[in-house]
Design an enzyme around this catalytic site. Structure first.
Site, PDB file in Angstrom:
ATOM      1  N   ASP A   1       0.868  -1.183   0.000  1.00 57.56           N
ATOM      2  CA  ASP A   1       0.000   0.000   0.000  1.00 57.56           C
ATOM      3  C   ASP A   1       0.898   1.224   0.000  1.00 57.56           C
ATOM      4  O   ASP A   1       1.821   1.312   0.825  1.00 57.56           O
ATOM      5  CB  ASP A   1      -0.873   0.037   1.256  1.00 57.56           C
ATOM      6  CG  ASP A   1      -1.943  -1.050   1.272  1.00 57.56           C
ATOM      7  OD1 ASP A   1      -1.848  -1.989   0.464  1.00 57.56           O
ATOM      8  OD2 ASP A   1      -2.854  -0.950   2.100  1.00 57.56           O
TER       9      ASP A   1
ATOM     10  N   ASP B   1     -15.541  -3.480   0.986  1.00 54.86           N
ATOM     11  CA  ASP B   1     -14.880  -3.076   2.227  1.00 54.86           C
ATOM     12  C   ASP B   1     -15.981  -2.772   3.234  1.00 54.86           C
ATOM     13  O   ASP B   1     -16.761  -1.831   3.033  1.00 54.86           O
ATOM     14  CB  ASP B   1     -14.012  -1.839   1.974  1.00 54.86           C
ATOM     15  CG  ASP B   1     -12.989  -2.076   0.868  1.00 54.86           C
ATOM     16  OD1 ASP B   1     -12.470  -3.200   0.776  1.00 54.86           O
ATOM     17  OD2 ASP B   1     -12.717  -1.144   0.084  1.00 54.86           O
TER      18      ASP B   1
HETATM   19  O1  LIG Z   1      -6.068  -1.084   1.861  1.00 58.76           O
HETATM   20  C1  LIG Z   1      -6.270  -0.232   2.728  1.00 58.76           C
HETATM   21  O2  LIG Z   1      -5.700  -0.282   3.850  1.00 58.76           O
HETATM   22  C2  LIG Z   1      -7.237   0.885   2.463  1.00 58.76           C
HETATM   23  C3  LIG Z   1      -7.507   1.759   3.482  1.00 58.76           C
HETATM   24  C4  LIG Z   1      -8.389   2.797   3.253  1.00 58.76           C
HETATM   25  C5  LIG Z   1      -8.987   2.930   2.016  1.00 58.76           C
HETATM   26  C6  LIG Z   1      -8.728   2.056   1.001  1.00 58.76           C
HETATM   27  C7  LIG Z   1      -7.856   1.004   1.200  1.00 58.76           C
HETATM   28  N1  LIG Z   1      -7.527   0.085   0.237  1.00 58.76           N
HETATM   29  C8  LIG Z   1      -8.161  -0.254  -0.935  1.00 58.76           C
HETATM   30  O3  LIG Z   1      -8.420   0.849  -1.805  1.00 58.76           O
HETATM   31  C9  LIG Z   1      -9.360   0.379  -2.736  1.00 58.76           C
HETATM   32  C10 LIG Z   1     -10.517   1.315  -2.832  1.00 58.76           C
HETATM   33  O4  LIG Z   1     -10.169   2.454  -3.544  1.00 58.76           O
HETATM   34  P1  LIG Z   1     -11.337   3.250  -4.271  1.00 58.76           P
HETATM   35  O5  LIG Z   1     -12.419   3.389  -3.276  1.00 58.76           O
HETATM   36  O6  LIG Z   1     -11.733   2.423  -5.438  1.00 58.76           O
HETATM   37  O7  LIG Z   1     -10.702   4.542  -4.625  1.00 58.76           O
HETATM   38  C11 LIG Z   1      -9.901  -0.924  -2.234  1.00 58.76           C
HETATM   39  O8  LIG Z   1      -9.220  -1.987  -2.892  1.00 58.76           O
HETATM   40  C12 LIG Z   1      -9.500  -0.910  -0.790  1.00 58.76           C
HETATM   41  O9  LIG Z   1      -9.479  -2.193  -0.265  1.00 58.76           O
END
Ligand SMILES: O=C(O)c1ccccc1N[C@@H]1O[C@H](COP(=O)(O)O)[C@@H](O)[C@H]1O
Length: 241
Positions: free
Chosen positions: A11, A130
């Site tokens: 990440d 999520d």
């Molecule tokens: O992975 C994380 O820790 C995380 C924490 C906070 C927000 C998102 C996170 N991860 C991943 O990001 C994508 C979502 O991004 P979007 O909403 O499409 O812009 C998703 O895979 C989360 O698991």
């Protein structure tokens, strides 16, 4: 029996590989250069990399060039996520050569667009579910985005190929995965599920692997690897049979 796939996570926030607790902005622990981390997981035998642009997910900028460099350098399969919400960001993500992208916020806020790109790109599109309880969260996990099972039914009907299921309450905590949530999602869909959040031990990975017959295909491993709870080699060995 089909073995559980493991996806070590990188990440990226502000150019660095980080881990968060509960996905909360400001809870970062930094682990240095993302490319070095990704190459280390590849060198340890990973077949997949789960690569996230956290700034893009939070709306605090992006690490697009860095992420593209990592994705392009990998010889292994890459699942790319964070901030992929429209035609431009999707095209840029797919152009990195990643195996698939993982859409989060877009599946909650622009369902028509997500249905269109699922139809266009098939299994290069996964959706990240999520959740807190059974409520989906988007925009860096800061906003509610509807009911897990209603959204799952809609995405199933649109042909979504796979889901990445994260229990936010577990993510980054080393408290063990939410096996009940994973089993419930598997019971609600016939699509493969990638488990995310809470892995702390090899026994946790074996417990997730026991759900392979129910539809769990893979597990994302983050904090446990960075905290050296076990090595990736040990993890791959633990789920190899
Ligand atoms: O992975 C994380 O820790 C995380 C924490 C906070 C927000 C998102 C996170 N991860 C991943 O990001 C994508 C979502 O991004 P979007 O909403 O499409 O812009 C998703 O895979 C989360 O698991």
């Amino acid at each position: 029996m089909t073995k559980l796939e493991l996806l070590p996570a990188v990440d990226v926030r502000d150019g660095q590989a980080v881990r968060l607790v509960h996905g909360e902005s400001g809870s970062e622990t930094s682990y240095g250069d993302p490319l070095a981390a990704a190459l280390a997981w590849q060198g340890a035998g990973a077949e997949w990399l789960h690569l996230v642009d956290l700034d893009a997910a939070f709306g605090t900028g992006d690490n697009r060039a860095r992420i593209a460099e990592v994705a392009r350098t990998m010889d292994i399969k890459v699942e790319l996520s964070g901030g992929i919400r429209d035609d431009d960001t999707l095209a840029a993500a797919l152009a990195t050569g990643c195996t698939r992208v993982n859409l989060g916020t877009a599946a909650l806020e622009t369902p028509e667009w997500v249905a269109k790109v699922i139809a266009e790109h098939g299994d290069r599109i996964a959706v990240g579910l999520d959740v807190r309880g059974t409520t989906l969260r988007g925009r860096g996990w800061t906003r509610d985005g509807g009911d897990l099972y209603e959204t799952l039914a809609r995405l199933d009907s649109e042909g979504c190929a796979r889901y990445v299921v994260t229990d936010i309450a577990k993510d980054g905590t080393l408290q063990g995965p939410n096996l009940e949530l994973l089993a419930n999602v598997c019971a609600a869909t016939d699509r493969p599920v990638v488990a995310s959040g809470g892995v702390s031990s090899l026994d946790d990975l074996r417990a997730i692997a026991s759900l392979v017959p129910q539809g769990v295909e893979g597990a994302i491993v983050g904090k446990a690897l960075y905290a050296k709870a076990f090595t990736l080699e040990e993890a791959l060995e633990a789920v190899s049979r």
